[in-house]
Scaffold this motif. Sequence first.
Motif, PDB file in Angstrom:
ATOM      1  N   ASP A 291       0.857  -1.184   0.000  1.00  0.00           N
ATOM      2  CA  ASP A 291       0.000   0.000   0.000  1.00  0.00           C
ATOM      3  C   ASP A 291       0.896   1.238   0.000  1.00  0.00           C
ATOM      4  OD1 ASP A 291      -2.132   1.775   0.207  1.00  0.00           O
ATOM      5  OD2 ASP A 291      -2.352   1.511   2.361  1.00  0.00           O
ATOM      6  N   GLY A 292       1.563   1.457  -1.133  1.00  0.00           N
ATOM      7  CA  GLY A 292       2.479   2.583  -1.245  1.00  0.00           C
ATOM      8  C   GLY A 292       3.935   2.176  -1.131  1.00  0.00           C
ATOM      9  N   ILE A 293       4.206   1.004  -0.631  1.00  0.00           N
ATOM     10  CA  ILE A 293       5.567   0.484  -0.497  1.00  0.00           C
ATOM     11  C   ILE A 293       5.667  -0.797  -1.315  1.00  0.00           C
ATOM     12  CG2 ILE A 293       7.334  -0.414   1.071  1.00  0.00           C
ATOM     13  CD1 ILE A 293       6.747   2.512   1.621  1.00  0.00           C
ATOM     14  N   VAL A 294       6.709  -0.874  -2.129  1.00  0.00           N
ATOM     15  CA  VAL A 294       6.934  -2.046  -2.962  1.00  0.00           C
ATOM     16  C   VAL A 294       8.203  -2.736  -2.474  1.00  0.00           C
ATOM     17  CG1 VAL A 294       7.423  -2.853  -5.305  1.00  0.00           C
ATOM     18  CG2 VAL A 294       5.867  -0.939  -4.961  1.00  0.00           C
ATOM     19  N   GLN A 295       8.126  -4.048  -2.279  1.00  0.00           N
ATOM     20  CA  GLN A 295       9.305  -4.813  -1.891  1.00  0.00           C
ATOM     21  C   GLN A 295       9.949  -5.370  -3.156  1.00  0.00           C
ATOM     22  OE1 GLN A 295       8.629  -7.783   1.066  1.00  0.00           O
ATOM     23  NE2 GLN A 295      10.769  -8.350   1.188  1.00  0.00           N
ATOM     24  N   LEU A 296      11.227  -5.060  -3.348  1.00  0.00           N
ATOM     25  CA  LEU A 296      11.930  -5.512  -4.532  1.00  0.00           C
ATOM     26  C   LEU A 296      12.413  -6.942  -4.341  1.00  0.00           C
ATOM     27  CD1 LEU A 296      14.166  -2.361  -5.203  1.00  0.00           C
ATOM     28  CD2 LEU A 296      11.899  -2.862  -6.120  1.00  0.00           C
ATOM     29  N   ASP A 297      12.272  -7.752  -5.399  1.00  0.00           N
ATOM     30  CA  ASP A 297      12.850  -9.097  -5.327  1.00  0.00           C
ATOM     31  C   ASP A 297      14.353  -8.972  -5.602  1.00  0.00           C
ATOM     32  OD1 ASP A 297      13.336  -9.073  -8.150  1.00  0.00           O
ATOM     33  OD2 ASP A 297      11.384  -9.985  -8.547  1.00  0.00           O
ATOM     34  N   GLU A 298      15.074 -10.092  -5.522  1.00  0.00           N
ATOM     35  CA  GLU A 298      16.535 -10.047  -5.651  1.00  0.00           C
ATOM     36  C   GLU A 298      16.986  -9.466  -6.985  1.00  0.00           C
ATOM     37  OE1 GLU A 298      18.842 -13.438  -4.444  1.00  0.00           O
ATOM     38  OE2 GLU A 298      17.410 -13.922  -2.862  1.00  0.00           O
ATOM     39  N   ALA A 299      16.316  -9.819  -8.072  1.00  0.00           N
ATOM     40  CA  ALA A 299      16.693  -9.300  -9.389  1.00  0.00           C
ATOM     41  C   ALA A 299      16.464  -7.790  -9.453  1.00  0.00           C
ATOM     42  CB  ALA A 299      15.896 -10.002 -10.484  1.00  0.00           C
TER      43      ALA A 299
END
Length: 115
Positions: free
Chosen positions: A50-58
């Motif tokens: 909700d406004g914050i995106v978690q980046l995957d390793e790539a």
Amino acid sequence: MTEKNLGLTPEDVKQLQSVGITEEEALNQLEMLINPPGPLKLERACALGDGIVQLDEAEQAQAIQIFEQAQAQGRCMKFVPASGAASRMFKDLLSYQDESLSFDELKAKAKTDNP
């Protein structure tokens, strides 16, 4: 809008064009400085999803690569948190700001040091 209406010289226009800014965009930026928008009313704090995106390793690797390229080109200046909470949140990271470290060196140092 013409350069005369903006007060821009031909040299100003050339400089703007060299960094990809059109005269129209320059006018929009000046307008925002002269008549800034009013403050926003916040509804809630951001959260993951909700406004914050978690980046995957790539995605993290790509973001690090983009940062390191910008850093090598001298485009990274200084990060200044706008609030006391942010200052405390980034206290440990900011303790390394005068050192020239790669991301991997920073991670390793952060795991072993107590700044």
